[in-house]
Design a protein around this motif. Structure first.
Motif, PDB file in Angstrom:
ATOM      1  N   HIS A 220       1.663  76.235  38.235  1.00  0.00           N
ATOM      2  CA  HIS A 220       0.828  76.982  37.291  1.00  0.00           C
ATOM      3  C   HIS A 220       1.415  76.920  35.884  1.00  0.00           C
ATOM      4  O   HIS A 220       0.676  76.809  34.892  1.00  0.00           O
ATOM      5  CB  HIS A 220       0.693  78.436  37.735  1.00  0.00           C
ATOM      6  CG  HIS A 220      -0.400  79.180  37.028  1.00  0.00           C
ATOM      7  ND1 HIS A 220      -0.224  79.738  35.774  1.00  0.00           N
ATOM      8  CD2 HIS A 220      -1.684  79.435  37.398  1.00  0.00           C
ATOM      9  CE1 HIS A 220      -1.351  80.321  35.399  1.00  0.00           C
ATOM     10  NE2 HIS A 220      -2.257  80.147  36.354  1.00  0.00           N
ATOM     11  N   ARG A 221       2.744  76.963  35.784  1.00  0.00           N
ATOM     12  CA  ARG A 221       3.396  76.886  34.476  1.00  0.00           C
ATOM     13  C   ARG A 221       3.115  75.539  33.815  1.00  0.00           C
ATOM     14  O   ARG A 221       2.776  75.461  32.631  1.00  0.00           O
ATOM     15  CB  ARG A 221       4.905  77.095  34.628  1.00  0.00           C
ATOM     16  CG  ARG A 221       5.642  77.144  33.295  1.00  0.00           C
ATOM     17  CD  ARG A 221       7.152  77.227  33.499  1.00  0.00           C
ATOM     18  NE  ARG A 221       7.529  78.401  34.277  1.00  0.00           N
ATOM     19  CZ  ARG A 221       8.096  78.337  35.478  1.00  0.00           C
ATOM     20  NH1 ARG A 221       8.341  77.162  36.039  1.00  0.00           N
ATOM     21  NH2 ARG A 221       8.415  79.436  36.111  1.00  0.00           N
ATOM     22  N   TYR A 223       0.657  73.470  34.556  1.00  0.00           N
ATOM     23  CA  TYR A 223      -0.784  73.376  34.301  1.00  0.00           C
ATOM     24  C   TYR A 223      -1.146  74.109  33.006  1.00  0.00           C
ATOM     25  O   TYR A 223      -1.870  73.575  32.156  1.00  0.00           O
ATOM     26  CB  TYR A 223      -1.543  73.978  35.481  1.00  0.00           C
ATOM     27  CG  TYR A 223      -3.037  74.089  35.262  1.00  0.00           C
ATOM     28  CD1 TYR A 223      -3.883  73.020  35.548  1.00  0.00           C
ATOM     29  CD2 TYR A 223      -3.604  75.261  34.760  1.00  0.00           C
ATOM     30  CE1 TYR A 223      -5.243  73.113  35.335  1.00  0.00           C
ATOM     31  CE2 TYR A 223      -4.970  75.362  34.543  1.00  0.00           C
ATOM     32  CZ  TYR A 223      -5.782  74.286  34.836  1.00  0.00           C
ATOM     33  OH  TYR A 223      -7.139  74.380  34.626  1.00  0.00           O
ATOM     34  N   SER A 224      -0.640  75.335  32.841  1.00  0.00           N
ATOM     35  CA  SER A 224      -0.966  76.136  31.654  1.00  0.00           C
ATOM     36  C   SER A 224      -0.439  75.486  30.387  1.00  0.00           C
ATOM     37  O   SER A 224      -1.124  75.440  29.356  1.00  0.00           O
ATOM     38  CB  SER A 224      -0.383  77.544  31.801  1.00  0.00           C
ATOM     39  OG  SER A 224      -0.938  78.205  32.923  1.00  0.00           O
ATOM     40  N   LYS A 225       0.781  74.953  30.444  1.00  0.00           N
ATOM     41  CA  LYS A 225       1.370  74.312  29.264  1.00  0.00           C
ATOM     42  C   LYS A 225       0.556  73.108  28.834  1.00  0.00           C
ATOM     43  O   LYS A 225       0.286  72.910  27.645  1.00  0.00           O
ATOM     44  CB  LYS A 225       2.807  73.898  29.590  1.00  0.00           C
ATOM     45  CG  LYS A 225       3.544  73.271  28.421  1.00  0.00           C
ATOM     46  CD  LYS A 225       4.980  72.933  28.800  1.00  0.00           C
ATOM     47  CE  LYS A 225       5.710  72.296  27.631  1.00  0.00           C
ATOM     48  NZ  LYS A 225       7.126  71.956  27.998  1.00  0.00           N
ATOM     49  N   THR A 227      -2.638  72.499  29.573  1.00  0.00           N
ATOM     50  CA  THR A 227      -3.971  72.930  29.150  1.00  0.00           C
ATOM     51  C   THR A 227      -3.946  73.445  27.715  1.00  0.00           C
ATOM     52  O   THR A 227      -4.830  73.133  26.909  1.00  0.00           O
ATOM     53  CB  THR A 227      -4.503  74.025  30.087  1.00  0.00           C
ATOM     54  OG1 THR A 227      -4.582  73.505  31.420  1.00  0.00           O
ATOM     55  CG2 THR A 227      -5.890  74.484  29.662  1.00  0.00           C
ATOM     56  N   GLU A 228      -2.913  74.232  27.387  1.00  0.00           N
ATOM     57  CA  GLU A 228      -2.792  74.765  26.026  1.00  0.00           C
ATOM     58  C   GLU A 228      -2.597  73.642  25.014  1.00  0.00           C
ATOM     59  O   GLU A 228      -3.195  73.649  23.938  1.00  0.00           O
ATOM     60  CB  GLU A 228      -1.620  75.743  25.965  1.00  0.00           C
ATOM     61  CG  GLU A 228      -1.862  77.032  26.748  1.00  0.00           C
ATOM     62  CD  GLU A 228      -0.612  77.883  26.848  1.00  0.00           C
ATOM     63  OE1 GLU A 228       0.419  77.475  26.247  1.00  0.00           O
ATOM     64  OE2 GLU A 228      -0.659  78.923  27.516  1.00  0.00           O
TER      65      GLU A 228
END
Length: 364
Positions: A220-221, A223-225, A227-228
């Protein structure tokens, strides 16, 4: 203890020693050649002569219907002072095949490469797991797929036909990853586990050549990085193009993970799982009168890359069941890559010490 009794004890503790399969016969000759080394590190059989004889015996002069008729040669021409290997491929009966012992080719690697590509089959298993209070892996969902070893790779983003040489890394690609891994959702307290088992044609020999896991938090970390970063880049591109640039609306990100102990790596497509997205995909599937069996979810795909670490090997697993939640990540493995020598070392270790080698954690 006499030699005859020692040999009997070895065969009793190692079933591979008494097998008559072609693959195990080749491993036996390789191990025996290693045992012929003297204290000074010399080998009684000339290296080129030994490996070319092995190549001729098990590949060049053998017409096995279960093997491809292609032969792979690892070219390392010392005259060019270029250590980067090149792979030459010829049909077994071709008149263009390099002569045995040609110094422009590395015959040790040529034998091992053909062994990996020709004499083994590979089963890849991807599973969603947790650990219980005793550290035992509990499997909630798993999918197994036969994969093929290749000394080259192609871009999984475009799924195009073009390929580039990856050797000395061997790729196990899942070209239809978006069709195979349709129901592997990892929740906050779960992990994705990946395992590859190599086996010979008759499954007399099995060796775990890759096993690792990565948790929801790390995925998730990453993925979020990603995506941002992609969102920021899209906003900038839209601004600079005065609104003419239309960014891809997909939320799928591709996460690259380093293998256990730094051996090899894998790539996984990650998407957020939501019940709203699931219902929308299900409604669209019903309207198009697609099959009502299996997973009818559909996700748009765009591919990027990030990095994360794969966890350590897994103990014996047992099964359970669990439903995905709103915080789940949809995971789809695209490939696993290993250096050829890592595969060979695991194979030889399994052959020589079957009771001490890694055991399958996710099952057959």
């Amino acid at each position: 203890m006499d030699d005859e009794r020692m040999q009997k004890l070895k065969k009793d503790s190692n079933p591979y020693l008494s097998s008559a399969s072609s693959f195990l016969a080749m491993l036996a000759e390789i191990v025996q050649n290693d045992s012929n080394k003297t204290e000074e590190g010399c080998v009684t059989v000339a290296p080129i002569a030994f490996w070319t004889r092995l190549f001729a015996k098990f590949f060049l002069h053998v017409d096995n219907p279960s093997h491809d008729d292609l032969l792979f040669y690892v070219r390392k021409d010392p005259a060019t002072h270029n250590d980067k290997p090149d792979i030459k491929v010829f049909r077994r009966e071709s008149q263009r095949n390099p002569g045995l012992g040609d110094p422009a080719f590395d015959w040790t690697e040529t034998v091992y490469l053909n062994l990996i590509l020709q004499q083994l089959k590979y089963q890849l298993t991807c599973a969603i797991c947790t650990r219980d209070e005793n550290g035992v892996v509990v499997i909630h969902k798993k999918v197994s797929q036969e994969v093929y070893a290749s000394p080259s790779r192609h871009d999984m983003e475009e799924k195009g036909p073009s390929a580039e040489l990856s050797y000395p890394n061997i790729f196990f690609s899942i070209d239809s990853f978006d069709e195979i891994w349709t129901d592997l959702h990892v929740n906050e307290d779960e992990m994705v586990c990946v395992e590859i088992i190599a086996h010979d044609e008759n499954k007399d020999f099995n060796s775990v050549i890759f096993i690792g896991s990565v948790g929801h938090t790390a995925l998730h970390r990453a993925y979020s990085k990603k995506t941002e970063a992609l969102t920021t880049a899209n906003r900038f591109a839209t601004f600079m193009s005065l609104g003419l640039y239309k960014p891809n609306s997909s939320q799928v990100q591709f996460v690259k993970m380093v293998g256990p102990n730094g051996n090899g790596y894998a790539e996984m497509a990650i998407d957020l799982y939501t019940k709203a997205k699931d219902r929308k995909a299900g409604d669209a599937s019903s309207k198009s009168e697609s099959s009502s069996k299996g997973d009818s979810r559909h996700y748009l795909t765009a591919r990027t890359a990030s990095s994360s670490a794969v966890e350590s090997s897994l103990p014996t697993a047992r099964f359970s069941s669990r439903d995905p939640t709103n915080t789940s990540l949809k995971t789809q493995l695209t490939y696993v890559s290993l250096p050829w020598h890592k595969i060979v070392l695991d194979l030889l270790k399994t052959y020589e010490c079957p009771t001490e080698c890694k055991k399958p954690a996710l099952g057959p």
